[in-house]
Design a protein around this motif. Structure first.
Motif, PDB file in Angstrom:
ATOM      1  N   GLU A 157       0.463  -0.851  -0.534  1.00 20.76           N
ATOM      2  CA  GLU A 157       0.021  -0.317  -0.016  1.00 20.76           C
ATOM      3  C   GLU A 157       0.931   1.354   0.116  1.00 20.76           C
ATOM      4  OE1 GLU A 157       0.394  -1.932   4.374  1.00 20.76           O
ATOM      5  OE2 GLU A 157      -0.021  -2.787   1.938  1.00 20.76           O
ATOM      6  N   ASN A 158       2.526   1.055  -0.154  1.00 17.04           N
ATOM      7  CA  ASN A 158       2.768   2.204   0.245  1.00 17.04           C
ATOM      8  C   ASN A 158       3.968   2.704  -0.590  1.00 17.04           C
ATOM      9  OD1 ASN A 158       2.514   2.120   3.630  1.00 17.04           O
ATOM     10  ND2 ASN A 158       4.089   0.828   3.579  1.00 17.04           N
ATOM     11  N   THR A 159       3.979   1.753  -2.394  1.00 14.70           N
ATOM     12  CA  THR A 159       4.060   1.541  -2.815  1.00 14.70           C
ATOM     13  C   THR A 159       4.232   3.260  -3.945  1.00 14.70           C
ATOM     14  OG1 THR A 159       4.918  -0.375  -3.226  1.00 14.70           O
ATOM     15  CG2 THR A 159       4.830  -0.006  -5.518  1.00 14.70           C
ATOM     16  N   PRO A 160       5.016   3.869  -4.294  1.00 17.99           N
ATOM     17  CA  PRO A 160       4.641   4.959  -5.224  1.00 17.99           C
ATOM     18  C   PRO A 160       4.437   4.181  -6.336  1.00 17.99           C
ATOM     19  CG  PRO A 160       7.011   5.073  -4.510  1.00 17.99           C
ATOM     20  CD  PRO A 160       5.782   4.404  -4.459  1.00 17.99           C
ATOM     21  N   GLY A 164       3.951   7.169 -15.691  1.00 15.75           N
ATOM     22  CA  GLY A 164       3.439   6.709 -16.841  1.00 15.75           C
ATOM     23  C   GLY A 164       2.139   5.496 -16.446  1.00 15.75           C
ATOM     24  N   GLY A 165       2.367   4.427 -14.797  1.00 12.21           N
ATOM     25  CA  GLY A 165       1.326   4.127 -15.036  1.00 12.21           C
ATOM     26  C   GLY A 165       1.164   4.298 -13.748  1.00 12.21           C
ATOM     27  N   LYS A 166       0.142   3.299 -12.500  1.00  8.62           N
ATOM     28  CA  LYS A 166      -1.244   3.388 -11.405  1.00  8.62           C
ATOM     29  C   LYS A 166      -0.805   2.209 -10.834  1.00  8.62           C
ATOM     30  CE  LYS A 166      -5.285   5.587 -10.123  1.00  8.62           C
ATOM     31  NZ  LYS A 166      -4.783   5.673  -8.925  1.00  8.62           N
ATOM     32  N   GLY A 173      -6.931   0.739   0.876  1.00  8.38           N
ATOM     33  CA  GLY A 173      -5.869   1.387   0.278  1.00  8.38           C
ATOM     34  C   GLY A 173      -4.485  -0.655   0.040  1.00  8.38           C
ATOM     35  N   ARG A 174      -5.329  -0.942   0.456  1.00  9.23           N
ATOM     36  CA  ARG A 174      -4.872  -2.334  -1.012  1.00  9.23           C
ATOM     37  C   ARG A 174      -4.771  -2.110  -1.761  1.00  9.23           C
ATOM     38  NH1 ARG A 174      -6.968  -7.915  -0.213  1.00  9.23           N
ATOM     39  NH2 ARG A 174      -5.728  -9.904  -0.595  1.00  9.23           N
ATOM     40  N   PRO A 175      -3.359  -2.766  -2.378  1.00  8.58           N
ATOM     41  CA  PRO A 175      -3.499  -2.464  -3.532  1.00  8.58           C
ATOM     42  C   PRO A 175      -4.302  -4.109  -4.222  1.00  8.58           C
ATOM     43  CG  PRO A 175      -1.267  -2.812  -2.938  1.00  8.58           C
ATOM     44  CD  PRO A 175      -2.346  -2.951  -1.537  1.00  8.58           C
ATOM     45  N   THR A 176      -5.129  -3.807  -5.408  1.00  8.70           N
ATOM     46  CA  THR A 176      -5.533  -4.578  -6.466  1.00  8.70           C
ATOM     47  C   THR A 176      -5.407  -5.564  -7.047  1.00  8.70           C
ATOM     48  OG1 THR A 176      -6.515  -3.460  -8.178  1.00  8.70           O
ATOM     49  CG2 THR A 176      -8.366  -3.289  -6.704  1.00  8.70           C
TER      50      THR A 176
END
Length: 524
Positions: A157-160, A164-166, A173-176
């Motif tokens: 969740e803290n990774t920027p 050019g990407g998302k 907040g947890r990455p999908t």
């Protein structure tokens, strides 16, 4: 060594209507071609079969295809829901092989799934939490990984977001696990590739027969990478192991060290040919950059500014490299034209600037190209509207849709037209079959039988030339493209006469044999 091929229906490839019945090959090259009863060396009777010059796929992604061939096709007609995707992944040969073995898939399009959403890490975790899972979206810009894949890539969740990407997130907040656009997908790809370079080389070697089965003797690698290893090294090692197609590599501009630049190198078999720039995303992902918003109100994404594109142009010009620019939306294409139209071409005998996809082009753009100094190629993929008609109709308004894949207008323009696959970046189980592309270009029919802008249809010979003569010129494959005297004896024998079959049967044409340097390298 000499061979005479007789009784053939041989398409020479230097024009739309030049056919002969006999050719002589010596030491891997065309020595003579015509209709005289001249014979030298061994005689091979072609029994009236149709012969084409070896096909050129000047825009494809062989590294991705190499991965996909041992992965799972998450595409129609076999996978139509997330549940079916999960079941298909569980049938992967990699399933259950251990924590260091990635389970891979490709080709999903959320608009074609019954759930009408993208899969997420939870869906893939239901397949495995101990093995990493990686699946390309149909456009190969975005991707999805399970929790293990995200862990190996160091994504939380803290990774920027990369430039050019998302990295998509749940509301908590947890990455999908959904990595939007190329820069984000590369975070997973690098973790995967770093784990097994030897595996990547072997996958490339294993993919060689796939190209030969499609009659493809030369390819443009449009996603050259510097990290975690150079694509040139991957290809060099794959060639040593038996990878047969000739290849030109285009390195992604963002990965090139501006201090070192990029030098052209190599030979007719394998060479560094150009620089690749991404202006925008894809239409099916609502990320192509258009002048007008999508019906949803979204505007797409602009990945490269005029200033950055100018830097890429300067690097290409200074180093005598081709510039290949991914541009699907009309605004993205317009930006490429604006930056390059008044520049003097810097390459001889081939276009200096390639506009890749060129999906939505207006009459005004073609007029600007006609009056420009620059020599352009328009490298496009009719298989996109063939496989993604529903997405295009859903995401584009009526006026935008009329601009989709104007192949006939491209052919008649000042630019050079090349047909190619962009494989495996489309939701179709045979994404780089030249014959689906030719079928779509000639009939303008989609897989669902919708007709897409019928006035932009071209003829079969014109489509074939875009895969042979013109594809070779665009990609710099000087030894290929035609069967003229002195060229490489690289040719294919078809199972049907592509020039006389009913147009609705074009998609069923297949390669019976592929020959390179006068030697049979594939037989069906």
């Amino acid at each position: 060594m000499k061979q005479t091929y007789i009784n053939g229906h041989i398409f020479v490839g230097d024009s739309e209507d030049h056919f002969v019945n006999r050719m002589i090959v010596e030491d891997g090259r065309i020595k003579w071609i015509g209709n005289d009863p001249n014979s030298e060396g061994d005689t091979i009777d072609l029994h009236g079969q149709t012969i084409l010059p070896g096909l050129i796929d000047c825009h494809t992604h062989p590294k991705y295809i190499a991965d996909a061939l041992h992965g799972i096709a998450c595409t129609p007609p076999n996978v139509n829901s997330i549940k079916e995707m999960q079941e298909a992944l569980q049938q992967s040969p990699a399933y259950g092989k251990g924590a260091n073995v990635w389970i891979e898939g490709w080709g999903f399009d959320e608009t074609k799934l019954a759930e009408h959403r993208s899969p997420n890490r939870n869906d893939l975790d239901a397949v495995s939490t101990t093995q990493p899972i990686f699946i390309y979206r149909s456009d190969c810009h975005s991707s999805i990984g399970n929790s293990k894949a995200l862990e190996l890539a160091g994504i939380d969740e803290n990774t920027p977001d990369p430039v050019g990407g998302k990295i998509e997130h749940f509301t908590n907040g947890r990455p999908t696990g959904f990595m939007r656009e190329v820069a984000a997908s590369q975070l997973l790809i690098r973790a995967k590739s770093a784990q097994s370079y030897e595996g990547d080389v072997q996958n490339m070697i294993n993919s060689s027969n796939h190209y030969l089965a499609n009659g493809i003797v030369a390819i443009g690698e449009m996603m050259g990478r510097m990290n975690p290893y150079t694509s040139l090294k991957l290809y060099q090692d794959a060639v040593k192991g038996g990878f047969a197609p000739k290849a030109s590599i285009y390195y992604v501009f963002d990965e090139i060290d501006p201090e070192k630049g990029l030098q052209p190198s190599g030979d007719a078999k394998l060479r560094v040919a150009g620089i690749k720039v991404f202006m925008d995303g894809s239409i099916s992902g609502e990320t192509a950059f258009n002048a007008e918003p999508y019906p949803s109100g979204k505007m797409g994404v602009s990945l490269t500014s005029k200033e950055k594109l100018t830097r890429a142009v300067n690097m290409a010009r200074e180093n005598k490299l081709q510039l290949a620019v991914h541009a699907m939306g009309d605004q993205a294409i317009q930006t490429v034209i604006d930056v390059t139209k008044d520049l003097e071409p810097w390459l001889e005998g081939m276009p200096s600037v390639r506009i890749e996809h060129a999906s939505l082009m207006t009459d005004e753009m073609f007029d600007e190209i006609a009056h420009s100094k620059m020599k352009y190629a328009l490298v496009t993929q009719p298989i996109f509207f063939f496989a993604e008609d529903e997405s295009y109709r859903h995401y584009l308004n009526a006026e935008q849709f009329k601009l989709a894949y104007r192949v006939k207008t491209m052919l008649n323009s000042k630019a050079m037209l090349g047909l190619s696959s962009d494989a495996p970046c489309t939701p179709w189980a045979e994404p780089d079959s030249p014959f689906y592309n030719i079928y779509a270009a000639v009939t303008r029919k989609a897989a669902n039988d919708d007709v897409v802008n019928a006035n932009e249809a071209i003829t079969v010979p014109q489509a074939v030339l875009s895969y042979t003569r013109d594809g070779a010129k665009i990609g710099g494959f000087d030894d290929n493209g035609t069967l003229e005297v002195g060229k490489a004896a690289d040719f294919v024998i078809l199972n049907k006469d592509i020039f006389s079959v009913p147009h609705d049967e074009l998609q069923n044409v297949r390669v019976k044999e592929t020959w390179m340097a006068g030697k049979k390298v594939f037989e069906n």
